[in-house]
Design an enzyme around this catalytic site. Structure first.
Site, short mmCIF file in Angstrom:
data_model
loop_
_atom_site.label_atom_id
_atom_site.label_comp_id
_atom_site.label_asym_id
_atom_site.label_seq_id
_atom_site.Cartn_x
_atom_site.Cartn_y
_atom_site.Cartn_z
CG ASP A 18 -1.90 1.13 1.24
OD1 ASP A 18 -2.10 1.77 0.19
OD2 ASP A 18 -2.49 1.41 2.30
CG ASP B 240 -4.18 4.83 -3.03
OD1 ASP B 240 -3.38 4.00 -2.56
OD2 ASP B 240 -5.29 5.06 -2.54
#
Length: 441
Positions: free
Chosen positions: A118, A325
């Site tokens: 992430d 992201d």
């Protein structure tokens, strides 16, 4: 461009990427290959039911709202930007949207851990033994047991490392000994999908690849979780704050890293720590922090083209930028560019039946079509860097246009991981730029 029906290639929103060890001659750092969870090369293909596009879109919006609220919370305000409330009353109850995993070794001897990858998080953590079923969610692997590692050590409460958690809004605290003294540093993190984790901030050996061991890696040894899960062992933070893996290993690898996310139908991709020795194949656009939160990476979009034709969009509507992201599956664009993209894409796809949608999504029924022609979509960033998205893998998800609206013009958007597929995304810490290299996996 002709391609097999997208519904045969895009199988799900729940895409997890498994990493094994593979050397790369052009890298001085650690490189590991990446396999799609539902792809043909996965050694243990997933048996869970793939999520629908509607579920993917919901999870993507929940995550976007959370990242926005986290940044604004650090500024001590709940400001309304461009007419849109930046902090929702409730974040939602879906599972967190980190959709790629790395398999690394933790402890001595090293124990394999499957961690969500992430770029929107910093602190890495794993579930630790002893932890019963009411405090930890079920995972496929045994819990990491720090008592069996010769290199495990909790981080002291009064140390600078522990104090840095509070400065980065990670909610540190100190556990108490029986005699009332403070000994161990605690951490506490909440994610957009409702998952909450807390435990002891710790020090351990992290094995990235054979011979590539980070001796003093700081991570969270989790003893209590709440909320949804993906049955992985924990999370690997790739954000820009001091707790992240790239920053912790900057003395070894320079702080730069890259990855390539392959589509469902392909073989392997990779995650790499350290910049390649030759970056001539990359196109770079400037990259900054988002609202000084220290975690998220922001780039500026300046234009979009569909089928080789540039859309007429005022550049000022892109002023908010895009957060890059890899944990967000779908890209979010301000209202005007999203509407222009959707209109042009639908016009180019007029030969195929559009599925009715209450949310005005752009989804198609390709049943009965042996060939589907999908128009090229290209994104242009600051500096004139134009990136052609892979067709159809970087444009469609489960037969749907993998873009949604982020808010009013000028509002911050997100570059999701569907659009990153087959591109090598190089986060250049020293140059302050984001590099794109086409056809990397």
């Amino acid at each position: 461009m002709s391609a097999p029906p997208p519904h045969q290639q895009e199988q799900s929103y729940d895409t997890l990427m498994f990493l094994l060890v593979m050397p790369r001659p052009d890298r001085a750092g650690a490189v590991v290959p990446l396999l799609h969870r539902h792809g043909p090369c996965a050694k243990s293909p997933s048996t869970d039911k793939p999520s629908s596009f509607a579920e993917a879109l919901h999870r993507s919006r929940v995550r976007a709202d959370y990242i926005m609220s986290r940044a604004l919370r650090g500024r001590g305000t709940t400001t309304i930007m461009e007419g849109k409330v930046s902090i929702p009353a409730h974040l939602g109850t879906s599972v967190d949207s980190q959709e790629y995993v790395v398999t690394l070794g933790l402890g001595t001897p090293a124990v394999e851990q499957v961690l969500l990858m992430d770029t929107g998080s910093d602190l890495s953590w794993v579930q630790c033994a002893p932890c019963n079923s009411t405090d930890c969610y079920p995972q496929k692997d045994p819990l990491f047991d720090p008592r069996k590692s010769s290199t495990y050590a909790p981080i002291p409460c009064g140390s600078d490392v522990c104090k840095s958690l509070q400065s980065n809004h990670l909610g540190n605290g100190c556990s108490m000994n029986d005699n009332g003294t403070q000994s161990q540093c605690g951490y506490r993190v909440q994610y957009g999908g409702g998952l909450k984790t807390r435990g002891v901030y710790s020090n351990e050996a992290l094995t990235l690849a054979p011979g590539e061991v980070v001796k003093d890696f700081h991570f969270g040894c989790a003893y209590k979780q709440r909320g949804a899960d993906d049955k992985t062992d924990g999370l690997l933070g790739l954000g820009g704050a001091p707790q992240s893996l790239p920053v912790q290993t900057s003395a070894l690898y320079g702080g730069s890293f890259s990855y390539c996310l392959p589509p469902v139908s392909s073989g392997t991709g990779f995650l790499a720590l350290g910049a390649p020795s030759n970056t001539s194949g990359f196109s770079f656009t400037p990259m900054t922090d988002f609202m000084d939160d220290g975690t998220s990476y922001l780039v500026k979009l300046t234009g979009i083209s569909v089928g080789g034709k540039q859309l007429r969009i005022p550049r000022k509507v892109f002023e908010g930028g895009l957060i890059v992201d890899c944990g967000n599956i779908i890209s979010h664009l301000p209202s005007t560019p999203y509407a222009k993209l959707r209109s042009a894409f639908r016009a180019a796809m007029a030969a195929y039946p559009l599925i009715p949608s209450d949310d005005d999504d752009t989804c198609y029924n390709f049943t009965g079509y042996s060939d589907v022609t999908v128009p090229k979509v290209a994104l242009t960033f600051t500096g004139g860097v134009t990136v052609d998205l892979d067709v159809p893998n970087g444009v469609l998800l489960d037969g749907c246009l993998a873009f949604t609206e982020s808010g009013s013009d000028g509002y911050v958007g997100f570059l999701g991981n569907v659009q990153m597929r087959t591109l090598e995304m190089l986060y250049d810490a020293r140059g302050g730029g984001l590099g794109f290299r086409a056809g990397a996996c």
